[in-house]
Design an enzyme around this catalytic site. Structure first.
Site, PDB file in Angstrom:
ATOM      1  CG  ASP A   8      -0.383   0.244   2.568  1.00  0.00           C
ATOM      2  OD1 ASP A   8       0.798   0.439   2.568  1.00  0.00           O
ATOM      3  OD2 ASP A   8      -0.991   0.152   3.561  1.00  0.00           O
ATOM      4  CG  HIS A   9      -0.735   4.737   1.484  1.00  0.00           C
ATOM      5  ND1 HIS A   9      -1.856   4.056   1.235  1.00  0.00           N
ATOM      6  CD2 HIS A   9      -0.446   5.375   2.488  1.00  0.00           C
ATOM      7  CE1 HIS A   9      -2.410   4.171   2.372  1.00  0.00           C
ATOM      8  NE2 HIS A   9      -1.893   5.057   3.338  1.00  0.00           N
ATOM      9  CB  CYS A  65       0.064  -2.684   4.298  1.00  0.00           C
ATOM     10  SG  CYS A  65      -0.363  -3.701   5.713  1.00  0.00           S
ATOM     11  N   GLY A  66       1.555  -0.767   6.145  1.00  0.00           N
ATOM     12  CA  GLY A  66       2.168  -0.151   7.259  1.00  0.00           C
ATOM     13  C   GLY A  66       2.579  -1.214   8.393  1.00  0.00           C
ATOM     14  N   GLY A  68       1.706  -4.555   7.957  1.00  0.00           N
ATOM     15  CA  GLY A  68       1.672  -5.973   7.510  1.00  0.00           C
ATOM     16  C   GLY A  68       0.443  -6.894   7.835  1.00  0.00           C
ATOM     17  CG  HIS A  98       7.088 -26.096  11.017  1.00  0.00           C
ATOM     18  ND1 HIS A  98       7.221 -25.746  12.344  1.00  0.00           N
ATOM     19  CD2 HIS A  98       8.330 -26.439  10.644  1.00  0.00           C
ATOM     20  CE1 HIS A  98       8.018 -26.326  13.011  1.00  0.00           C
ATOM     21  NE2 HIS A  98       8.889 -26.713  12.002  1.00  0.00           N
ATOM     22  CG  ASN A  99       3.139 -22.758   8.910  1.00  0.00           C
ATOM     23  OD1 ASN A  99       3.946 -21.985   9.491  1.00  0.00           O
ATOM     24  ND2 ASN A  99       2.476 -23.466   9.674  1.00  0.00           N
ATOM     25  NE  ARG A 109       2.632   3.816   8.854  1.00  0.00           N
ATOM     26  CZ  ARG A 109       1.483   3.981   8.088  1.00  0.00           C
ATOM     27  NH1 ARG A 109       0.688   3.189   8.918  1.00  0.00           N
ATOM     28  NH2 ARG A 109       1.174   4.787   7.338  1.00  0.00           N
ATOM     29  NE  ARG A 132       7.363 -32.559  12.951  1.00  0.00           N
ATOM     30  CZ  ARG A 132       7.128 -31.480  13.525  1.00  0.00           C
ATOM     31  NH1 ARG A 132       6.264 -31.102  14.220  1.00  0.00           N
ATOM     32  NH2 ARG A 132       8.173 -30.626  13.706  1.00  0.00           N
ATOM     33  NE  ARG A 136       0.532 -31.071  12.508  1.00  0.00           N
ATOM     34  CZ  ARG A 136       1.346 -31.558  12.966  1.00  0.00           C
ATOM     35  NH1 ARG A 136       2.374 -30.581  12.820  1.00  0.00           N
ATOM     36  NH2 ARG A 136       1.398 -32.382  14.168  1.00  0.00           N
TER      37      ARG A 136
END
Length: 145
Positions: A8-9, A65-66, A68, A98-99, A109, A132, A136
């Site tokens: 964003d800005h 963004c500012g 996140g 993991h993800n 910021r 594992r 998930r």
């Protein structure tokens, strides 16, 4: 690697710095905007980034963004995206291991340029651990409501 980046800005300067650094590192970068610091709405750019990653136009994404927070929420509305908001490299690495995160979010910021680069380096250099974690991660795209 092909990486899409959007902000964003509030994060346009960090976005420009990271985009150029990633190009210098040999990555193909698709800067999805904005081009100026004029006020914009982070959901518009989060959705645009999510579409690029979900469609395969980009292998990974970086959302800024500012804080996140807002842009990470927007990206995560797309079930094909797993966007992790981080502020240091260990979380960035674990989001991949993991993800299987495919989008990294940070707050301009809250995160300086050097720390942002360290987070991106960890994010791009860490592979998904599978095992594992695989079941998930699969559930993340198919919530049982």
């Amino acid at each position: 690697m092909k990486i899409a980046i959007a902000s964003d800005h509030a994060a346009v300067d960090l976005k420009a710095e990271l985009a150029q650094w990633l190009r210098d590192e040999g990555h193909e970068v698709d800067d999805l905007g904005p081009a100026t610091a004029d006020r914009v709405d982070y959901p518009d750019y989060g959705y645009k980034l999510a579409t690029a990653v979900a469609s395969g136009a980009a292998e990974r994404g970086i959302a800024l963004c500012g804080s996140g927070i807002g842009i990470s929420i927007a990206v995560n509305r797309n079930p094909a995206c797993r966007c992790a908001l981080v502020g240091e490299p260990l979380s960035a690495a674990l989001s991949r291991e993991h993800n299987d995160a495919n989008v990294l979010a940070m707050g301009a910021r809250l995160t300086g340029v050097d720390m942002a680069k360290a987070c991106v380096t960890a994010f791009l250099s860490t592979e998904f651990g599978g095992g594992r974690h695989a079941g998930r991660v699969e559930k993340l795209s198919q919530p049982a409501l």
